[in-house]
Structures are given as structure tokens and as C-alpha cells.
Design an enzyme around this catalytic site. Structure first.
Site, mmCIF file in Angstrom:
data_model
loop_
_atom_site.group_PDB
_atom_site.id
_atom_site.type_symbol
_atom_site.label_atom_id
_atom_site.label_comp_id
_atom_site.label_asym_id
_atom_site.label_seq_id
_atom_site.Cartn_x
_atom_site.Cartn_y
_atom_site.Cartn_z
ATOM 1 N N GLY A 263 2.603 4.947 1.468
ATOM 2 C CA GLY A 263 3.524 4.234 0.596
ATOM 3 C C GLY A 263 4.754 5.073 0.299
ATOM 4 O O GLY A 263 5.432 5.566 1.197
ATOM 5 N N ASP A 264 5.047 5.256 -1.008
ATOM 6 C CA ASP A 264 6.213 6.051 -1.420
ATOM 7 C C ASP A 264 5.781 7.363 -2.058
ATOM 8 O O ASP A 264 6.504 7.934 -2.878
ATOM 9 C CB ASP A 264 7.077 5.245 -2.385
ATOM 10 C CG ASP A 264 6.322 4.827 -3.645
ATOM 11 O OD1 ASP A 264 5.078 4.986 -3.686
ATOM 12 O OD2 ASP A 264 6.963 4.349 -4.604
ATOM 13 N N GLU A 265 4.612 7.862 -1.657
ATOM 14 C CA GLU A 265 4.080 9.106 -2.218
ATOM 15 C C GLU A 265 4.164 10.233 -1.191
ATOM 16 O O GLU A 265 3.796 10.061 -0.021
ATOM 17 C CB GLU A 265 2.628 8.918 -2.656
ATOM 18 C CG GLU A 265 2.452 7.923 -3.799
ATOM 19 C CD GLU A 265 0.985 7.751 -4.169
ATOM 20 O OE1 GLU A 265 0.108 8.167 -3.369
ATOM 21 O OE2 GLU A 265 0.712 7.190 -5.250
#
Length: 403
Positions: A318-320
């Protein structure tokens, strides 16, 4: 009394005028002695034999196959000398039985020819080298096709002209051990005539003479370029994120474990940074997933620009993102890197014609201060990231023990 079969032959007609008992027994001749041409399996060879003997006055060696009584055939070595006796030109002919030797030679020649045909029509390339000089002695069409060189050109080339520089050192090192093992396999990089690099597998066999001295090296050459690319692709998919080309969580775990082992030896600090983008879902919803993917690739590059080559930036999903900072002299170094990241990420970027500013929250966990295992450091970095979000986002926070 001669220990060899002997014949006296009329030089002009080839008629046998006399022979010793050993010749009669060897050839299995009846009492009615035939002409010499009738003994030859190939009558034209008999005429050739007589012609040479008459013209030269002698023949030292002449191989021929003779027909014996009952149809059996043997190979003999003929020697002849021309004599004049009572006005007649006669040939004294000696016979040596070479049948067993000739049969063995023919069998060997047939075997070599059969193997040659196999190698010439094989899909795999082969090469024969001189063991001492390394000179290329022979190649087959498959190897010429693989390397895109004509046979004559390939035979004139030195190994270093087709073997890549890094593989040449490996090849030189292996040559010292070829005589000690009958078969070896090794992978080499080679250059084709068009400059393309390929990977081949060499199945190497050492060939020695009767005294055990290494004389030549036989190598089967298989193109494994596609296989190696597939292996590398599989490894890449297993350990790297396909969108950003960053190490994935599995490779990141391995890097952290190695860093923890090194820290136990050196005593230096390390830090884990958990980077979570603020409001990234809004980008995807407003500009689309293609824009979101482009943004993630840009973020990965900006994070990499903020760390050393020895550090690791990983996309967790994801956005991690997670960052490993190894071999730190002081905890303040991790905070400085986090500040640098926040500044880099906040630089505006244009996506789909719209200017976007990215914010992120970063959690910092230090080793050994906040834990000495991967599980503790990951958990505490995650907790610190949520502390940063709770404090207003787009900031960093070091792990604090919750009351």
C-alpha cells in the site's frame, strides 16, 4: 622356409606361378592356384598393384582385402619386388596378416564418424581445446550458430575474445582442476558476434593419453540465458516490490536480521523508521490508481535519496514504507534522516495536470533503546508512527512508552 607367406607372381598377367605352404595355408588355396586378381576382393586394386610394382620395381606397403576359400575375407599388407628370371618378369610378394588391426581401426573410425555425426547434428554446441595452450581445436555448427561466428573465425579466436572478463577469471581458476575430475560443470558469460551477452553452461570432460597425461578438454556448451533470466525474475518477484523496485517485506526482514547480528558484534546503534503517507487514499480517489502508482514510485526515489547506500528502504505494501538505518553513531542521526525525508516528500509534484503535495508520518524505533529484536522494533516503530499522526500528521515521532 620363409616365416611369412610368399608368392611368386608373373608381373604382366598376375598369374601365381609359385607359393610356399604358409601362403597356401593362410589363403586357404586349393591345389589349382588362381590368378592374383581372383584373390583380391576388388579386382581393380589387383591391376593397380601390378602396375605400380612393374613401374617402380618394388612395393613396400600395399593394403588389400583378399578372398579366401569359402568366401571369408581378410586384410593383408603386401610387399613386392620385381625380378628377372629366365627372361620372365616376376614379382616376389610377401603377405602380412593385418586383419585384426584393420578391423579394429575400421571400428574405431566408424565409431569416431558416428560420434562426429552426432556432434555435428546436435542442438548443443561443443568445443575441443588443447589442454596446454588453451587453443580451440574444433567446434560444431551448433556452437557457431549460438555465438554467431563462422567456424573458421571461431577457431582463430582466443577464449578471452568470446568469454566475458568476469567469467574468464573463473575459467582460468577451473583449468587447474580439470585433470583431477573427469567431469565438471560451470556457468560462464559469453559474448556473441553482435555484442549480446549470453549465459552458458559448460559440461567439461578431460581427455588424457595412454600415459595419463591431460591432452585436451571437451566441452558441451548449453545456452541457459532464458533459464537464468527466469531464475532471476523469480528471485526478483520473491524479494522486490514490482511497482517501486524496492526490497519487499521479506527481503527487508533479512536485512534487519543481518544488521542486528552485526550490531551485536560492533555495539553500534540502528533504527527502524515506519513511513506512512498521510491521506494517500484521497490521491487515488481523485486522480486514479495510475497516478497513485506514479506517486508511489516518486516517493520511493525520494526516500532512497535521503539515505546511505548501506541503508535499506522497503515498501511494505500500500502506502507504507520501512527504512533500516544501520551502524548509527548516535540516535540523533535517525531524527536527522526523518527530517530530511519529510522535507523531500513535501516537494510538490504534478500528477494528471494537478499539483500535489505529499505529507507523511514517520515513527522511529531505536536499537537497543526501544528493543533488540525485529518484532519489538517493528511494533514500536508502528506505534511511534501512530503517535506522529495523532500529534497532527506530517511529522516524526520516536517511540514513547504508553502509560
Amino acid at each position: 622356409m620363409s616365416p611369412q607367406p610368399m608368392l611368386t607372381v608373373e608381373a604382366s598377367s598376375g598369374a601365381i606361378v609359385a607359393l610356399n605352404q604358409l601362403a597356401r595355408d593362410t589363403l586357404g588355396l586349393p591345389e589349382q592356384t588362381p590368378a592374383l586378381r581372383d584373390l583380391f576382393d576388388n579386382p581393380s586394386l589387383a591391376r593397380q598393384f601390378l602396375l605400380i610394382a612393374r613401374n617402380n620395381g618394388f612395393i613396400r606397403q600395399f593394403e588389400a582385402r583378399l578372398r579366401l576359400a569359402g568366401g571369408h575375407r581378410i586384410w593383408v599388407l603386401l610387399a613386392a619386388r620385381l625380378l628377372e628370371r629366365d627372361g620372365r618378369a616376376l614379382l616376389i610378394v610377401n603377405l602380412t596378416d593385418i586383419h585384426e588391426r584393420r578391423v579394429n581401426e575400421d571400428a574405431l573410425r566408424e565409431s569416431e564418424l558416428r560420434h562426429r555425426r552426432v556432434l555435428e547434428t546436435a542442438n548443443e554446441g561443443y568445443a575441443l581445446f588443447d589442454a596446454r595452450s588453451g587453443e580451440l581445436l574444433d567446434v560444431n555448427p551448433a556452437l557457431c550458430e549460438l555465438l554467431l561466428y563462422p567456424r573458421d573465425a571461431l577457431l582463430r579466436m582466443r577464449p578471452e575474445e568470446v568469454v566475458t572478463e568476469d567469467s574468464m577469471a573463473q575459467l582460468q581458476a577451473q583449468r587447474d582442476h580439470w585433470s583431477g575430475a573427469p567431469n565438471r560443470k560451470l556457468e560462464l558469460g559469453m559474448r556473441r558476434a553482435n555484442g549480446e551477452r549470453i549465459t552458458v553452461e559448460l559440461s567439461v570432460s578431460a581427455i588424457s593419453d595412454q600415459d595419463g597425461r591431460l591432452t585436451s578438454i571437451f566441452a558441451l556448451v548449453s545456452d541457459i540465458t532464458a533459464r537464468k533470466l527466469n531464475e532471476e525474475r523469480v528471485l526478483y518477484l520473491a524479494f522486490y516490490d514490482t511497482l517501486t523496485a524496492l526490497p519487499n517485506r521479506f527481503l527487508f526482514v533479512e536485512h534487519v536480521e543481518q544488521a542486528l547480528k552485526q550490531r551485536a558484534r560492533t555495539g553500534q546503534q540502528l533504527a527502524l523508521l515506519f513511513v506512512d503517507l498521510d491521506d494517500f487514499k484521497r490521491i487515488n480517489d481523485s486522480l486514479g490508481h495510475d497516478a497513485g502508482d506514479e506517486l508511489l514510485r516518486l516517493i520511493a526515489k525520494r526516500l532512497l535519496d535521503c539515505v546511505r547506500a548501506t541503508d535499506t528502504v522497503s515498501r511494505q505494501g500500500g502506502d507504507e514504507f520501512m527504512v533500516l538505518l544501520a551502524n548509527l553513531n548516535r540516535s540523533q542521526d535517525a531524527i536527522q534522516v526523518a527530517d530530511k525525508m519529510l522535507l523531500a516528500l513535501a516537494e510538490p509534484v504534478t500528477l494528471e495536470g494537478e499539483q500535489v503535495v505529499i505529507h507523511a508520518s514517520i515513527g522511529i524505533a531505536l536499537c537497543p533503546e526501544h528493543g533488540e529484536t525485529l518484532a519489538d522494533l517493528r511494533r514500536h516503530a508502528d506505534s511511534a508512527m501512530y503517535q506522529a499522526k495523532a500529534a497532527g500528521k506530517h511529522r516524526h515521532a520516536s517511540y514513547q512508552v504508553e502509560d
